[in-house]
Write a protein that holds these residues in place. Structure first.
Motif, PDB file in Angstrom:
ATOM      1  N   VAL A  42       0.739  -1.372   0.042  1.00 36.98           N
ATOM      2  CA  VAL A  42       0.006   0.152   0.084  1.00 36.98           C
ATOM      3  C   VAL A  42       1.064   1.143  -0.040  1.00 36.98           C
ATOM      4  N   TRP A  43       0.451   2.133  -0.899  1.00 37.26           N
ATOM      5  CA  TRP A  43       1.515   3.523  -1.047  1.00 37.26           C
ATOM      6  C   TRP A  43       1.189   4.073   0.331  1.00 37.26           C
ATOM      7  N   LYS A  44       3.015   4.303   0.751  1.00 34.80           N
ATOM      8  CA  LYS A  44       2.962   4.797   2.046  1.00 34.80           C
ATOM      9  C   LYS A  44       2.182   6.278   2.372  1.00 34.80           C
ATOM     10  N   PRO A  45       2.250   7.172   1.333  1.00 35.71           N
ATOM     11  CA  PRO A  45       1.642   8.468   1.730  1.00 35.71           C
ATOM     12  C   PRO A  45       0.084   8.225   1.893  1.00 35.71           C
ATOM     13  N   LEU A  46      -0.525   7.066   1.605  1.00 31.44           N
ATOM     14  CA  LEU A  46      -2.003   6.899   2.021  1.00 31.44           C
ATOM     15  C   LEU A  46      -2.271   6.519   3.292  1.00 31.44           C
ATOM     16  N   LEU A  47      -1.153   6.012   4.183  1.00 35.83           N
ATOM     17  CA  LEU A  47      -1.469   5.479   5.365  1.00 35.83           C
ATOM     18  C   LEU A  47      -2.207   6.423   6.431  1.00 35.83           C
ATOM     19  N   HIS A  48      -2.010   7.787   6.203  1.00 35.21           N
ATOM     20  CA  HIS A  48      -2.725   8.569   7.194  1.00 35.21           C
ATOM     21  C   HIS A  48      -4.340   8.446   6.862  1.00 35.21           C
ATOM     22  N   GLU A  49      -4.758   8.054   5.655  1.00 37.44           N
ATOM     23  CA  GLU A  49      -6.167   7.722   5.313  1.00 37.44           C
ATOM     24  C   GLU A  49      -6.627   6.341   5.838  1.00 37.44           C
ATOM     25  N   VAL A  50      -5.709   5.504   5.801  1.00 41.08           N
ATOM     26  CA  VAL A  50      -6.049   4.238   6.403  1.00 41.08           C
ATOM     27  C   VAL A  50      -6.521   4.489   7.762  1.00 41.08           C
ATOM     28  N   ALA A  51      -5.400   5.078   8.640  1.00 45.47           N
ATOM     29  CA  ALA A  51      -5.463   5.477  10.020  1.00 45.47           C
ATOM     30  C   ALA A  51      -6.987   6.094  10.358  1.00 45.47           C
ATOM     31  N   ALA A  52      -7.250   7.024   9.456  1.00 46.24           N
ATOM     32  CA  ALA A  52      -8.815   7.929   9.771  1.00 46.24           C
ATOM     33  C   ALA A  52      -9.839   6.924   9.249  1.00 46.24           C
ATOM     34  N   GLY A  53      -9.487   5.614   8.722  1.00 42.72           N
ATOM     35  CA  GLY A  53     -10.759   4.974   8.131  1.00 42.72           C
ATOM     36  C   GLY A  53     -11.195   5.420   6.785  1.00 42.72           C
ATOM     37  N   SER A  54     -10.778   6.389   6.090  1.00 39.79           N
ATOM     38  CA  SER A  54     -11.516   6.893   5.043  1.00 39.79           C
ATOM     39  C   SER A  54     -10.886   6.089   3.699  1.00 39.79           C
ATOM     40  N   LEU A  55     -10.025   5.201   3.893  1.00 41.40           N
ATOM     41  CA  LEU A  55      -9.584   4.334   2.896  1.00 41.40           C
ATOM     42  C   LEU A  55      -9.592   2.817   3.071  1.00 41.40           C
ATOM     43  N   ASP A  56     -10.278   2.269   2.144  1.00 41.84           N
ATOM     44  CA  ASP A  56     -10.200   1.070   2.293  1.00 41.84           C
ATOM     45  C   ASP A  56      -9.097   0.195   1.639  1.00 41.84           C
ATOM     46  N   THR A  57      -8.406  -0.390   2.693  1.00 41.58           N
ATOM     47  CA  THR A  57      -7.037  -0.982   1.973  1.00 41.58           C
ATOM     48  C   THR A  57      -7.128  -1.961   0.867  1.00 41.58           C
ATOM     49  N   HIS A  58      -8.254  -2.697   0.937  1.00 36.04           N
ATOM     50  CA  HIS A  58      -8.282  -3.933  -0.051  1.00 36.04           C
ATOM     51  C   HIS A  58      -8.502  -3.401  -1.224  1.00 36.04           C
ATOM     52  N   ALA A  59      -9.084  -2.163  -1.567  1.00 31.49           N
ATOM     53  CA  ALA A  59      -9.214  -1.640  -2.870  1.00 31.49           C
ATOM     54  C   ALA A  59      -7.839  -0.985  -3.410  1.00 31.49           C
ATOM     55  N   HIS A  60      -6.990  -0.787  -2.526  1.00 33.83           N
ATOM     56  CA  HIS A  60      -5.713  -0.172  -3.003  1.00 33.83           C
ATOM     57  C   HIS A  60      -4.442  -0.769  -2.688  1.00 33.83           C
ATOM     58  N   GLU A  61      -4.367  -1.796  -2.281  1.00 38.25           N
ATOM     59  CA  GLU A  61      -3.412  -3.105  -1.999  1.00 38.25           C
ATOM     60  C   GLU A  61      -3.109  -3.693  -3.212  1.00 38.25           C
ATOM     61  N   ILE A  62      -1.829  -4.098  -3.412  1.00 33.14           N
ATOM     62  CA  ILE A  62      -1.257  -4.672  -4.384  1.00 33.14           C
ATOM     63  C   ILE A  62      -0.446  -6.054  -3.985  1.00 33.14           C
ATOM     64  N   ALA A  63      -1.045  -7.176  -4.388  1.00 33.40           N
ATOM     65  CA  ALA A  63      -0.564  -8.482  -3.688  1.00 33.40           C
ATOM     66  C   ALA A  63       0.818  -8.582  -4.526  1.00 33.40           C
ATOM     67  N   TYR A  64       1.842  -8.679  -3.711  1.00 34.57           N
ATOM     68  CA  TYR A  64       3.362  -8.898  -4.439  1.00 34.57           C
ATOM     69  C   TYR A  64       3.279 -10.407  -5.155  1.00 34.57           C
ATOM     70  N   ALA A  65       2.669 -11.243  -4.721  1.00 37.81           N
ATOM     71  CA  ALA A  65       2.878 -12.800  -5.472  1.00 37.81           C
ATOM     72  C   ALA A  65       2.283 -12.667  -7.081  1.00 37.81           C
ATOM     73  N   ALA A  66       1.008 -11.865  -6.739  1.00 40.27           N
ATOM     74  CA  ALA A  66       0.143 -11.917  -8.241  1.00 40.27           C
ATOM     75  C   ALA A  66       0.916 -10.789  -9.195  1.00 40.27           C
ATOM     76  N   HIS A  67       1.453  -9.763  -8.491  1.00 42.06           N
ATOM     77  CA  HIS A  67       2.032  -8.674  -9.125  1.00 42.06           C
ATOM     78  C   HIS A  67       3.295  -9.309  -9.743  1.00 42.06           C
ATOM     79  N   ALA A  68       3.981 -10.164  -8.918  1.00 39.20           N
ATOM     80  CA  ALA A  68       5.446 -10.627  -9.720  1.00 39.20           C
ATOM     81  C   ALA A  68       5.112 -11.729 -10.851  1.00 39.20           C
ATOM     82  N   HIS A  69       4.071 -12.466 -10.524  1.00 33.93           N
ATOM     83  CA  HIS A  69       3.491 -13.341 -11.881  1.00 33.93           C
ATOM     84  C   HIS A  69       3.433 -12.277 -13.021  1.00 33.93           C
ATOM     85  N   TRP A  70       2.694 -11.227 -12.959  1.00 27.65           N
ATOM     86  CA  TRP A  70       2.300 -10.660 -14.368  1.00 27.65           C
ATOM     87  C   TRP A  70       3.439  -9.795 -14.713  1.00 27.65           C
TER      88      TRP A  70
END
Length: 435
Positions: A42-70
């Motif tokens: 998850v892009w680190k500059p977005l962590l303050h939005e995660v902490a405030a609850g205004s950003l859903d991490t599941h919509a913005h996270e990148i799974a390393y294993a899948a990304h590596a495959h692609w």
């Protein structure tokens, strides 16, 4: 094939792995491996939005294993614990089911390399303040941001359930550090206050709101940015009823208060530490690698370690000269530029050509002050080389920074579809994450 190992999947490390995987990994010119202790990015500059609850991490996270495959590289899930430069091997520690479990999922491992890139980012620097590490929450990782979000919800619910007056229904939040993280978090918390009241997680009384204090040791907030940016930011925060206290040194942190110089005690149901950074301590323990006083790897103009030409470093964990007496600042744009440089440099290194030197270009800085506005300075054609921006236009430019990161990592098509899906999802979900 030439073995390139990148340790750390932050903004710089993941972008470098993606570029090298597509450029060298897929054609079979090199074997590229990314190592990270987490499974998702998850892009680190977005962590303050995660902490405030205004950003859903599941919509913005990148799974390393899948990304590596692609993208033509390999992902290794684990944490670097040591380095053997003689055998060119990175030691990966064991993985457990959870942080408090002894059940081992993977044993300690070794990973051989021809070229090693350290991209471990930074961690919070508590400066030895008593109680800070025990009682304050940092915002270095996704886990810490989620911990802060859950703590905020719990405190709001407890205050609403047990408060008997408007005074003790209020939630006291102390943010230590007036840099970009502290400023953005303060503004985001104030923005989410109305939503928390809508869902009855916070008392609806106008005087039972969050009481947010932003404490800065220096004489102004955003000390690394221009004076005009700092002044405008402080004015905006104070209009949002955020108590900005500059020239305030924290002497200790207690479970329910922050003590500052002069014997003043500031109530705090939640204390957040955003006052400084240093590179991870593991870098100071690596075999013969020269580091500075905050554990950053000392590098040459080509981003190679001063003590080992087979080891490179980028991002927050690299001590890289910008001018004679100024280092490249720990910003996402610096990590992006260094990733682009190293992609070309490592290709040249494999082919036996000269690597060249990295040149940092400061394109300015932007700070988000809630949903409708932002403030900052960006590169432009003026006598000072920059111009001041604020308001809606600055907010659009701030949002574009994240989109640029997504395009660099995931490509234009995947980014467009991902943003469209996220936009549709927000229509069916509450504005704040409630669990």
């Amino acid at each position: 094939m030439h073995r390139i190992v990148i340790v750390g999947g932050g903004a710089g490390g993941l972008e470098l792995a993606t570029r090298l995987g597509n450029r060298l990994g897929k054609p079979g010119r090199a074997h590229v491996t990314l190592v990270d202790r987490c499974a998702v990015h998850v892009w680190k500059p977005l962590l303050h939005e995660v902490a405030a609850g205004s950003l859903d991490t599941h919509a913005h996270e990148i799974a390393y294993a899948a990304h590596a495959h692609w993208n033509g590289f390999t992902f290794v899930h684990g944490e670097m614990t040591a380095l053997d430069r003689a055998s060119r091997s990175v030691k990966i520690g064991p993985m457990f089911e959870s942080d408090d479990s002894d059940a081992e999922v993977l044993p300690p491992r070794g990973l051989e390399y021809d070229t090693l890139v350290l991209a471990l980012g930074s961690r919070t620097h508590f400066f030895g303040v008593p109680g800070a590490e025990e009682h304050a929450i940092a915002l270095d990782t996704l886990e810490q941001a989620e911990r802060l979000r859950k703590r905020l919800l719990q405190v709001c619910l407890r205050k609403r359930a047990h408060g008997t007056t408007e005074t003790n229904e209020a939630v006291d939040i102390a943010i230590i550090g007036g840099g970009a993280t502290g400023v953005e978090l303060a503004a985001e918390l104030r923005r989410m206050e109305h939503t928390l009241k809508q869902f009855r997680l916070l008392s609806e009384s106008p005087r039972a709101a969050m009481r947010i204090s932003l404490l800065e040791r220096g004489d102004r907030v955003l000390p690394a940015l221009a004076q005009r940016v700092s002044d405008t930011t402080r004015d905006t925060l104070e209009k949002m009823n955020i108590a900005v206290k500059v020239s305030t040194s924290v002497t200790s942190v207690r479970p329910e208060s922050v003590e500052v110089a002069g014997g003043v005690s500031i109530p705090a149901d939640i204390t957040i530490w955003a006052a400084g950074i240093r590179a991870p301590g593991v870098l100071a323990s690596l075999d013969g690698i020269a580091v500075n006083h905050i554990n950053q790897v000392k590098v040459t103009p080509s981003l190679q370690s001063e003590t080992d030409a087979n080891i490179f470093a980028l991002g927050d964990c690299a001590s890289c000269a910008w001018t004679a007496d100024v280092l490249v600042p720990p910003r996402a744009q610096a990590a992006h530029q260094q990733a682009m440089f190293l992609c070309k440099a490592l290709g040249a290194r494999i082919e036996g050509r000269a690597i060249g030197a990295f040149m940092y270009k400061d394109h300015g800085s932007l700070v988000s002050l809630g949903s409708p506005t932002a403030v900052g300075s960006v590169a432009g054609i003026t006598s000072t080389g920059k111009f001041f921006v604020e308001g809606f236009m600055a907010k659009l430019m701030y949002a574009a920074l994240y989109r640029k990161h997504l395009v660099a990592v995931s490509g234009l098509r995947r980014t467009v579809f991902g943003l469209a899906a996220h936009g549709l999802g927000r229509l069916l979900a509450p504005r704040v994450k409630l669990h």
